[in-house]
Scaffold this motif. Structure first.
Motif, PDB file in Angstrom:
ATOM      1  N   ILE A 169      -0.252 -17.647  76.229  1.00  0.00           N
ATOM      2  CA  ILE A 169       0.272 -19.027  75.865  1.00  0.00           C
ATOM      3  C   ILE A 169      -0.515 -19.294  74.458  1.00  0.00           C
ATOM      4  CG2 ILE A 169      -0.198 -21.439  76.610  1.00  0.00           C
ATOM      5  CD1 ILE A 169      -0.132 -20.419  79.541  1.00  0.00           C
ATOM      6  N   HIS A 170       0.445 -20.008  73.529  1.00  0.00           N
ATOM      7  CA  HIS A 170      -0.117 -20.520  72.250  1.00  0.00           C
ATOM      8  C   HIS A 170       0.456 -21.365  71.714  1.00  0.00           C
ATOM      9  CE1 HIS A 170       3.351 -17.574  71.130  1.00  0.00           C
ATOM     10  NE2 HIS A 170       3.202 -18.352  70.116  1.00  0.00           N
ATOM     11  N   VAL A 171       0.166 -22.185  70.489  1.00  0.00           N
ATOM     12  CA  VAL A 171       0.954 -23.076  69.875  1.00  0.00           C
ATOM     13  C   VAL A 171       0.633 -23.155  68.425  1.00  0.00           C
ATOM     14  CG1 VAL A 171      -0.920 -24.895  70.223  1.00  0.00           C
ATOM     15  CG2 VAL A 171       1.415 -25.628  70.112  1.00  0.00           C
ATOM     16  N   HIS A 172       1.769 -23.616  67.670  1.00  0.00           N
ATOM     17  CA  HIS A 172       1.648 -23.488  66.383  1.00  0.00           C
ATOM     18  C   HIS A 172       1.297 -25.031  66.014  1.00  0.00           C
ATOM     19  CE1 HIS A 172       3.071 -19.417  65.281  1.00  0.00           C
ATOM     20  NE2 HIS A 172       3.618 -19.571  66.611  1.00  0.00           N
ATOM     21  N   VAL A 173       0.430 -25.229  65.062  1.00  0.00           N
ATOM     22  CA  VAL A 173       0.434 -26.804  64.354  1.00  0.00           C
ATOM     23  C   VAL A 173       0.915 -26.688  62.962  1.00  0.00           C
ATOM     24  CG1 VAL A 173      -1.249 -28.496  64.170  1.00  0.00           C
ATOM     25  CG2 VAL A 173      -1.535 -27.079  65.941  1.00  0.00           C
ATOM     26  N   ALA A 174       1.708 -27.475  62.598  1.00  0.00           N
ATOM     27  CA  ALA A 174       2.315 -27.669  61.229  1.00  0.00           C
ATOM     28  C   ALA A 174       1.696 -28.694  60.535  1.00  0.00           C
ATOM     29  CB  ALA A 174       3.823 -27.469  61.136  1.00  0.00           C
ATOM     30  N   HIS A 175       1.387 -28.368  59.253  1.00  0.00           N
ATOM     31  CA  HIS A 175       0.693 -29.525  58.291  1.00  0.00           C
ATOM     32  C   HIS A 175       1.418 -29.131  56.634  1.00  0.00           C
ATOM     33  CE1 HIS A 175      -2.254 -31.206  55.635  1.00  0.00           C
ATOM     34  NE2 HIS A 175      -2.626 -31.846  56.832  1.00  0.00           N
ATOM     35  N   PRO A 176       1.668 -30.282  56.002  1.00  0.00           N
ATOM     36  CA  PRO A 176       2.222 -30.049  54.605  1.00  0.00           C
ATOM     37  C   PRO A 176       1.417 -29.027  53.954  1.00  0.00           C
ATOM     38  CG  PRO A 176       2.002 -32.402  55.139  1.00  0.00           C
ATOM     39  CD  PRO A 176       1.258 -31.644  56.434  1.00  0.00           C
ATOM     40  N   ASN A 177       0.219 -28.852  54.233  1.00  0.00           N
ATOM     41  CA  ASN A 177      -0.788 -27.836  53.298  1.00  0.00           C
ATOM     42  C   ASN A 177      -0.660 -26.344  54.127  1.00  0.00           C
ATOM     43  OD1 ASN A 177      -1.462 -29.870  51.796  1.00  0.00           O
ATOM     44  ND2 ASN A 177      -3.503 -30.192  52.748  1.00  0.00           N
ATOM     45  N   GLY A 178       0.012 -26.193  55.304  1.00  0.00           N
ATOM     46  CA  GLY A 178       0.120 -24.835  56.122  1.00  0.00           C
ATOM     47  C   GLY A 178       0.086 -24.975  57.388  1.00  0.00           C
ATOM     48  N   GLU A 179      -0.129 -24.089  57.997  1.00  0.00           N
ATOM     49  CA  GLU A 179       0.051 -23.953  59.502  1.00  0.00           C
ATOM     50  C   GLU A 179      -0.987 -23.105  60.282  1.00  0.00           C
ATOM     51  OE1 GLU A 179       3.081 -21.440  62.246  1.00  0.00           O
ATOM     52  OE2 GLU A 179       4.008 -22.590  60.495  1.00  0.00           O
TER      53      GLU A 179
ATOM     54  N   LEU B  54      -4.241 -20.422  73.680  1.00  0.00           N
ATOM     55  CA  LEU B  54      -4.837 -21.450  74.788  1.00  0.00           C
ATOM     56  C   LEU B  54      -5.314 -20.487  75.810  1.00  0.00           C
ATOM     57  CD1 LEU B  54      -2.873 -23.267  72.956  1.00  0.00           C
ATOM     58  CD2 LEU B  54      -2.452 -24.340  74.900  1.00  0.00           C
ATOM     59  N   THR B  55      -5.037 -19.204  75.950  1.00  0.00           N
ATOM     60  CA  THR B  55      -5.554 -18.295  77.013  1.00  0.00           C
ATOM     61  C   THR B  55      -6.256 -17.219  76.484  1.00  0.00           C
ATOM     62  OG1 THR B  55      -3.331 -17.425  77.605  1.00  0.00           O
ATOM     63  CG2 THR B  55      -3.995 -19.205  78.814  1.00  0.00           C
ATOM     64  N   PRO B  56      -7.103 -16.541  77.060  1.00  0.00           N
ATOM     65  CA  PRO B  56      -8.175 -17.168  78.093  1.00  0.00           C
ATOM     66  C   PRO B  56      -8.838 -18.419  77.802  1.00  0.00           C
ATOM     67  CG  PRO B  56      -9.230 -15.224  77.270  1.00  0.00           C
ATOM     68  CD  PRO B  56      -7.799 -15.605  76.308  1.00  0.00           C
ATOM     69  N   SER B  57      -8.798 -18.936  76.731  1.00  0.00           N
ATOM     70  CA  SER B  57      -9.573 -20.310  75.974  1.00  0.00           C
ATOM     71  C   SER B  57      -8.968 -20.395  74.689  1.00  0.00           C
ATOM     72  CB  SER B  57     -11.036 -20.039  75.895  1.00  0.00           C
ATOM     73  OG  SER B  57     -11.706 -18.941  74.819  1.00  0.00           O
ATOM     74  N   LEU B  58      -9.033 -21.577  74.340  1.00  0.00           N
ATOM     75  CA  LEU B  58      -8.654 -22.330  73.025  1.00  0.00           C
ATOM     76  C   LEU B  58      -9.294 -21.409  71.889  1.00  0.00           C
ATOM     77  CD1 LEU B  58      -6.953 -24.031  71.708  1.00  0.00           C
ATOM     78  CD2 LEU B  58      -8.790 -25.715  71.838  1.00  0.00           C
ATOM     79  N   HIS B  59      -8.588 -20.866  71.007  1.00  0.00           N
ATOM     80  CA  HIS B  59      -9.140 -20.033  69.954  1.00  0.00           C
ATOM     81  C   HIS B  59      -8.159 -19.989  68.876  1.00  0.00           C
ATOM     82  CE1 HIS B  59     -11.404 -16.667  68.332  1.00  0.00           C
ATOM     83  NE2 HIS B  59     -10.392 -16.074  68.214  1.00  0.00           N
ATOM     84  N   LEU B  60      -8.518 -20.182  67.563  1.00  0.00           N
ATOM     85  CA  LEU B  60      -7.651 -19.899  66.594  1.00  0.00           C
ATOM     86  C   LEU B  60      -7.336 -18.431  66.285  1.00  0.00           C
ATOM     87  CD1 LEU B  60      -6.532 -21.192  63.833  1.00  0.00           C
ATOM     88  CD2 LEU B  60      -8.828 -20.525  62.734  1.00  0.00           C
ATOM     89  N   ALA B  61      -6.075 -18.325  66.131  1.00  0.00           N
ATOM     90  CA  ALA B  61      -5.513 -16.988  65.965  1.00  0.00           C
ATOM     91  C   ALA B  61      -4.992 -16.711  64.482  1.00  0.00           C
ATOM     92  CB  ALA B  61      -4.303 -16.691  67.056  1.00  0.00           C
ATOM     93  N   VAL B  62      -4.596 -17.854  63.724  1.00  0.00           N
ATOM     94  CA  VAL B  62      -3.998 -17.644  62.700  1.00  0.00           C
ATOM     95  C   VAL B  62      -4.332 -18.922  61.860  1.00  0.00           C
ATOM     96  CG1 VAL B  62      -2.067 -17.297  61.054  1.00  0.00           C
ATOM     97  CG2 VAL B  62      -2.380 -15.959  63.270  1.00  0.00           C
ATOM     98  N   ASN B  63      -4.771 -18.955  60.598  1.00  0.00           N
ATOM     99  CA  ASN B  63      -4.734 -20.000  59.598  1.00  0.00           C
ATOM    100  C   ASN B  63      -3.947 -19.765  58.533  1.00  0.00           C
ATOM    101  OD1 ASN B  63      -5.378 -22.256  57.962  1.00  0.00           O
ATOM    102  ND2 ASN B  63      -7.428 -21.743  57.662  1.00  0.00           N
ATOM    103  N   ILE B  64      -2.990 -20.449  57.880  1.00  0.00           N
ATOM    104  CA  ILE B  64      -2.477 -20.139  56.648  1.00  0.00           C
ATOM    105  C   ILE B  64      -2.502 -21.513  56.171  1.00  0.00           C
ATOM    106  CG2 ILE B  64      -0.207 -19.569  55.460  1.00  0.00           C
ATOM    107  CD1 ILE B  64       0.711 -18.071  58.225  1.00  0.00           C
ATOM    108  N   GLY B  65      -3.494 -21.578  55.059  1.00  0.00           N
ATOM    109  CA  GLY B  65      -3.397 -22.581  54.008  1.00  0.00           C
ATOM    110  C   GLY B  65      -4.253 -23.861  54.550  1.00  0.00           C
ATOM    111  N   LEU B  66      -4.639 -23.617  55.455  1.00  0.00           N
ATOM    112  CA  LEU B  66      -5.479 -25.239  56.036  1.00  0.00           C
ATOM    113  C   LEU B  66      -6.978 -25.073  55.645  1.00  0.00           C
ATOM    114  CD1 LEU B  66      -3.758 -25.837  59.402  1.00  0.00           C
ATOM    115  CD2 LEU B  66      -2.942 -26.746  57.065  1.00  0.00           C
TER     116      LEU B  66
END
Length: 67
Positions: free
Chosen positions: A11-21, A26-38
């Motif tokens: 389970i995961h979610v992408h968060v889009a922003h004008p500067n990146g994504e 979300l499992t086993p706990s909330l954790h940043l997997a990828v950061n592109i430009g933020l």
């Protein structure tokens, strides 16, 4: 926020922003997997939004994938 069908089973979610994504697992706990430009502040803010809506995201995931 969005997720792609069949991208991966965790389970995961992408968060889009004008500067990146960012992608958060979300499992086993909330954790940043990828950061592109933020910035660190944008990641912090994105994570706060995900945390505030984590139950809704998980419910949407389960409805979509039927698990």
């Amino acid at each position: 926020m969005f997720f792609f069908s069949r991208e991966e089973t965790r389970i995961h979610v992408h968060v889009a922003h004008p500067n990146g994504e960012a992608k958060f697992w979300l499992t086993p706990s909330l954790h940043l997997a990828v950061n592109i430009g933020l910035s660190k502040m944008q990641i912090y803010q994105a994570q706060a939004v995900v945390e505030a809506h984590i139950k809704e995201i998980q419910d949407a995931w389960h409805r979509h994938f039927g698990c």
